[in-house]
Design a protein around this motif. Structure first.
Motif, PDB file in Angstrom:
ATOM      1  N   VAL A  75     -18.473   9.174   0.634  1.00 41.97           N
ATOM      2  CA  VAL A  75     -19.333   9.201   1.815  1.00 41.97           C
ATOM      3  C   VAL A  75     -18.552   9.526   3.087  1.00 41.97           C
ATOM      4  CG1 VAL A  75     -21.069   7.678   0.824  1.00 41.97           C
ATOM      5  CG2 VAL A  75     -19.155   6.690   2.114  1.00 41.97           C
ATOM      6  N   GLY A  76     -17.286   9.905   2.925  1.00 41.35           N
ATOM      7  CA  GLY A  76     -16.518  10.380   4.073  1.00 41.35           C
ATOM      8  C   GLY A  76     -15.674   9.339   4.772  1.00 41.35           C
ATOM      9  N   LYS A  77     -15.544   8.140   4.218  1.00 39.78           N
ATOM     10  CA  LYS A  77     -14.726   7.099   4.830  1.00 39.78           C
ATOM     11  C   LYS A  77     -13.278   7.193   4.342  1.00 39.78           C
ATOM     12  CE  LYS A  77     -18.528   3.704   4.955  1.00 39.78           C
ATOM     13  NZ  LYS A  77     -18.574   3.355   6.379  1.00 39.78           N
ATOM     14  N   MET A  78     -12.336   6.874   5.216  1.00 38.28           N
ATOM     15  CA  MET A  78     -10.937   6.837   4.822  1.00 38.28           C
ATOM     16  C   MET A  78     -10.728   5.815   3.708  1.00 38.28           C
ATOM     17  SD  MET A  78      -7.566   5.824   7.120  1.00 38.28           S
ATOM     18  CE  MET A  78      -7.982   6.863   8.513  1.00 38.28           C
ATOM     19  N   ARG A  79      -9.978   6.214   2.676  1.00 36.09           N
ATOM     20  CA  ARG A  79      -9.668   5.306   1.570  1.00 36.09           C
ATOM     21  C   ARG A  79      -8.514   4.392   1.997  1.00 36.09           C
ATOM     22  NH1 ARG A  79     -11.979   6.607  -3.354  1.00 36.09           N
ATOM     23  NH2 ARG A  79     -12.938   8.691  -3.483  1.00 36.09           N
ATOM     24  N   VAL A  80      -8.819   3.141   2.208  1.00 37.55           N
ATOM     25  CA  VAL A  80      -7.814   2.201   2.710  1.00 37.55           C
ATOM     26  C   VAL A  80      -6.674   2.041   1.717  1.00 37.55           C
ATOM     27  CG1 VAL A  80      -7.424  -0.162   3.485  1.00 37.55           C
ATOM     28  CG2 VAL A  80      -9.544   1.004   4.111  1.00 37.55           C
ATOM     29  N   GLU A  81      -6.971   2.088   0.413  1.00 35.32           N
ATOM     30  CA  GLU A  81      -5.911   1.950  -0.583  1.00 35.32           C
ATOM     31  C   GLU A  81      -4.965   3.153  -0.546  1.00 35.32           C
ATOM     32  OE1 GLU A  81      -9.517   3.790  -2.618  1.00 35.32           O
ATOM     33  OE2 GLU A  81      -9.118   2.212  -1.151  1.00 35.32           O
ATOM     34  N   ASP A  82      -5.493   4.345  -0.281  1.00 27.98           N
ATOM     35  CA  ASP A  82      -4.643   5.522  -0.157  1.00 27.98           C
ATOM     36  C   ASP A  82      -3.805   5.442   1.116  1.00 27.98           C
ATOM     37  OD1 ASP A  82      -3.729   8.168  -0.983  1.00 27.98           O
ATOM     38  OD2 ASP A  82      -4.867   8.933   0.715  1.00 27.98           O
ATOM     39  N   LEU A  83      -4.385   4.887   2.179  1.00 31.00           N
ATOM     40  CA  LEU A  83      -3.645   4.696   3.426  1.00 31.00           C
ATOM     41  C   LEU A  83      -2.422   3.818   3.190  1.00 31.00           C
ATOM     42  CD1 LEU A  83      -3.220   4.811   6.492  1.00 31.00           C
ATOM     43  CD2 LEU A  83      -4.884   2.931   6.705  1.00 31.00           C
ATOM     44  N   GLU A  84      -2.603   2.695   2.503  1.00 35.30           N
ATOM     45  CA  GLU A  84      -1.455   1.814   2.273  1.00 35.30           C
ATOM     46  C   GLU A  84      -0.414   2.481   1.388  1.00 35.30           C
ATOM     47  OE1 GLU A  84      -0.364  -2.824   1.602  1.00 35.30           O
ATOM     48  OE2 GLU A  84      -2.263  -2.122   0.717  1.00 35.30           O
ATOM     49  N   ALA A  85      -0.864   3.251   0.416  1.00 34.92           N
ATOM     50  CA  ALA A  85       0.084   3.950  -0.450  1.00 34.92           C
ATOM     51  C   ALA A  85       0.919   4.946   0.352  1.00 34.92           C
ATOM     52  CB  ALA A  85      -0.666   4.672  -1.569  1.00 34.92           C
ATOM     53  N   GLN A  86       0.286   5.640   1.304  1.00 33.38           N
ATOM     54  CA  GLN A  86       1.001   6.609   2.136  1.00 33.38           C
ATOM     55  C   GLN A  86       1.956   5.912   3.106  1.00 33.38           C
ATOM     56  OE1 GLN A  86       1.060   9.948   1.988  1.00 33.38           O
ATOM     57  NE2 GLN A  86      -0.276   9.899   0.197  1.00 33.38           N
ATOM     58  N   ILE A  87       1.581   4.754   3.592  1.00 32.87           N
ATOM     59  CA  ILE A  87       2.478   3.983   4.460  1.00 32.87           C
ATOM     60  C   ILE A  87       3.742   3.589   3.691  1.00 32.87           C
ATOM     61  CG2 ILE A  87       2.752   1.817   5.734  1.00 32.87           C
ATOM     62  CD1 ILE A  87      -0.262   1.984   6.393  1.00 32.87           C
ATOM     63  N   LYS A  88       3.570   3.172   2.446  1.00 30.41           N
ATOM     64  CA  LYS A  88       4.718   2.775   1.631  1.00 30.41           C
ATOM     65  C   LYS A  88       5.643   3.964   1.364  1.00 30.41           C
ATOM     66  CE  LYS A  88       2.476  -1.147  -0.661  1.00 30.41           C
ATOM     67  NZ  LYS A  88       1.951  -1.677  -1.952  1.00 30.41           N
ATOM     68  N   VAL A  89       5.061   5.117   1.110  1.00 30.22           N
ATOM     69  CA  VAL A  89       5.870   6.329   0.922  1.00 30.22           C
ATOM     70  C   VAL A  89       6.667   6.636   2.180  1.00 30.22           C
ATOM     71  CG1 VAL A  89       5.758   8.840   0.587  1.00 30.22           C
ATOM     72  CG2 VAL A  89       4.359   7.324  -0.833  1.00 30.22           C
ATOM     73  N   CYS A  90       6.023   6.455   3.319  1.00 30.27           N
ATOM     74  CA  CYS A  90       6.678   6.683   4.614  1.00 30.27           C
ATOM     75  C   CYS A  90       7.902   5.780   4.749  1.00 30.27           C
ATOM     76  CB  CYS A  90       5.675   6.426   5.734  1.00 30.27           C
ATOM     77  SG  CYS A  90       6.359   6.341   7.384  1.00 30.27           S
ATOM     78  N   LEU A  91       7.750   4.507   4.437  1.00 29.23           N
ATOM     79  CA  LEU A  91       8.856   3.559   4.562  1.00 29.23           C
ATOM     80  C   LEU A  91       9.974   3.867   3.562  1.00 29.23           C
ATOM     81  CD1 LEU A  91       6.737   0.308   4.995  1.00 29.23           C
ATOM     82  CD2 LEU A  91       8.137   1.408   6.757  1.00 29.23           C
ATOM     83  N   GLU A  92       9.600   4.271   2.365  1.00 28.50           N
ATOM     84  CA  GLU A  92      10.598   4.606   1.352  1.00 28.50           C
ATOM     85  C   GLU A  92      11.458   5.797   1.767  1.00 28.50           C
ATOM     86  OE1 GLU A  92       8.236   5.243  -2.081  1.00 28.50           O
ATOM     87  OE2 GLU A  92       7.801   3.099  -2.389  1.00 28.50           O
TER      88      GLU A  92
END
Length: 570
Positions: free
Chosen positions: A293-310
């Protein structure tokens, strides 16, 4: 918090800006006065000897006593075409006639349902029809009035009820009058001395908007009227960068750890554009996947944040969206806020489109969690139908705008003015000159009250629900989202020639061509304007956008009938 709160206000018992004599006595007295009333920390040193020499030579131009000003002005004959930029009495009739033309042709005739939304011409043809040429000699007033009428004739009537093409429409009478007044006064809102009323008006309106957002402590914080929501989103990036890397104000991003911005794949393109403009680079904007329905996937957001930190990058901010441009989706602001708190990130909410729903008790739940944001973009010229442009940036952080952007230009933001310079708010802006966009919105709000704005929002949502129901039951029409959240309704029209086809690649290729052909037909006919677009793998679909509260159920049926008529033989 006002921009200059940290700076002292100086009050002089005697004005230093009094007439001076050529003897130099007055300059000497000023020198003494400044020396006794100002501290070295707050006063810019002035070379009075150099100033005295400059004054004695009239600014560096020698005077010999024989100047009779013969060379100051050209002859009257050479100035016969000159017209001063001042509304002298001779312009009274011309101004009134022009205003009457605008009211008649643009305001009323141009918004009448029986009128065309646009009289379409290709660029080459329009160049022949309209006199764009600039000439050595000015035109007559009759010619100028003709050009005024022709400008109205060939322009798109965005106030027309059947202009549903963009996230703005309508002509609010109160906002129109407000905009005309500010154009007549021509203020620039950066210092209290040149815009006293508008400075206080901004303070009041922004405070009330922050209160409605629900920021802590009754809406304390700061804000600014911006030239569009894109710039407001840029302010969010700038403030986030300053909060987490304050040294970047001086040193920039050189040799710093990469800063990463996260936003939805359906977010407004301004987030990426402003990140590029500010030196982050598009690669440092991570676009998060959306759900069905066009909403940001919060679980994907957290996964991308973790990749950023790594990867030894610094997650800087999340720009959530409250009312996406195409589908009108509202991101999960509570879930995003939790992640921002967990990973120590700035949370911005781009509510440029959907922010107007905050005025409605029935619909403000769509923005639950916005009160937890570090900043908000909210454009009253969108869902609330104020005249363009009317965009705001709001934040609960009271001093960050000034801390982030101030450069203390002494030719404008002097600290020894005779009034409280905390009201000189311009140093917290990235602009210098700035329009008084607040007045048209304030004037609207005063006229309608918060209850009137709420009724407006409820009406357009009600029309969106009616239109959605009619699309569901009408043959050939299919919704992209079965339950749209905002007043964007996305749908396809499948012409009779395609309805018996198998839903394969050929079908979708042919369906993809329907919306552009229908759009071409309606514009050339002048009957209405509605936009269309593809979205990822989806073929072109129509997007009805409602924010004009003059629309009725009969208009919703007109839109469907017109699309059906134009597409019948495709």
């Amino acid at each position: 918090m006002l921009a200059s709160k940290n700076y002292p206000t100086h009050h002089f018992k005697e004005s230093i800006f009094k007439p001076y004599s050529t003897s130099g006595d007055d300059l000497a007295s000023v020198n003494t006065l400044v020396a006794t009333t100002s501290s070295s920390a707050d006063t810019v040193a002035v070379d009075f000897e150099n100033a005295r020499r400059m004054l004695a030579t009239n600014g560096g131009i020698a005077t010999n006593g024989n100047n009779n000003n013969n060379n100051d002005l050209e002859s009257k004959d050479s100035l016969s075409g000159f017209v001063a930029s001042h509304p002298a009495a001779q312009f009274d009739g011309f101004i009134r006639a022009c205003i009457d033309e605008i009211i008649k042709l643009a305001v009323f005739q141009g918004t009448n349902r029986s009128s065309k939304v646009v009289e379409w011409h290709e660029p080459a043809e329009l160049r022949q029809l309209f006199d764009f040429q600039l000439r050595e000699k000015g035109e007559s007033q009759d010619k100028l009035r003709e050009l005024l009428r022709e400008t109205i004739r060939f322009s798109v009537k965005t106030g027309h009820p059947y202009f549903i093409n963009q996230l703005y429409s309508g002509v609010d009478p109160y906002a129109l009058v407000g905009q005309w007044l500010t154009d007549a006064l021509n203020p620039s809102v950066y210092t209290y001395e040149v815009a006293p009323l508008f400075t206080l008006m901004e303070e009041q309106v922004l405070a009330e908007m922050r209160r409605i957002v629900g920021f802590p402590n009754g809406g304390q914080g700061d804000g600014i009227f911006c030239p569009g929501g894109s710039i407001a989103n840029g302010y969010a990036i700038s403030c986030a960068r300053y909060k987490y890397t304050p040294e970047s104000k001086k040193n920039g991003l050189f040799n710093a750890k990469p800063l990463i911005i996260f936003t939805s794949e359906d977010a407004h393109y301004s987030v990426e554009k402003l990140a590029m403009f500010m030196g982050f680079g598009s690669e440092h904007v991570r676009k998060i996947a959306t759900n069905e329905v066009g909403k940001m996937r919060v679980e994907d957001l957290e996964a991308q944040i973790k990749v950023c930190l790594e990867n030894n990058c610094q997650p800087l901010m999340v720009s959530a969206t409250a009312g996406t441009t195409v589908l009108g989706a509202f991101d999960d602001l509570v879930g995003i806020s939790d992640l921002c708190k967990k990973y120590n990130m700035w949370m911005h909410v781009d509510a440029a489109w959907g922010g107007g729903a905050l005025m409605s008790k029935k619909h403000r739940h769509l923005l639950n969690g916005i009160e937890r944001a570090d900043s908000v973009t909210w454009n009253p010229h969108k869902l609330l139908a104020a005249s363009q442009q009317c965009s705001t940036f709001l934040t609960p952080h009271q001093q960050i705008l000034a801390q982030c952007h101030s450069t203390n230009a002494t030719y404008l933001f002097q600290k020894d003015k005779f009034y409280d310079t905390s009201f000189d708010t311009g140093d917290k802006h990235i602009q210098c000159g700035r329009r008084a966009d607040v007045f048209k919105f304030w004037f609207m709000w005063k006229a309608k009250g918060s209850q009137g704005l709420e009724a407006h929002v409820d009406k357009v949502f009600r029309m969106a629900e009616f239109f959605t129901a009619k699309v569901r039951e009408r043959p050939g029409f299919e919704l992209v989202l079965d339950q749209p959240e905002c007043t964007n309704i996305s749908f396809w029209y499948v012409p009779p020639s395609l309805r018996q086809m198998e839903r394969n690649r050929e079908f979708y290729d042919r369906l993809h061509k329907v919306a552009p052909k229908v759009k071409e037909g309606m514009i050339k006919k002048g009957s209405m304007m509605i936009t269309y677009q593809p979205l990822r793998q989806l073929p072109n679909f129509f997007r009805l956008v409602l924010q004009n509260s003059c629309l009725e159920e009969s208009d919703m049926l007109y839109f469907l009938n017109e699309i059906e008529s134009l597409a019948q033989n495709l």
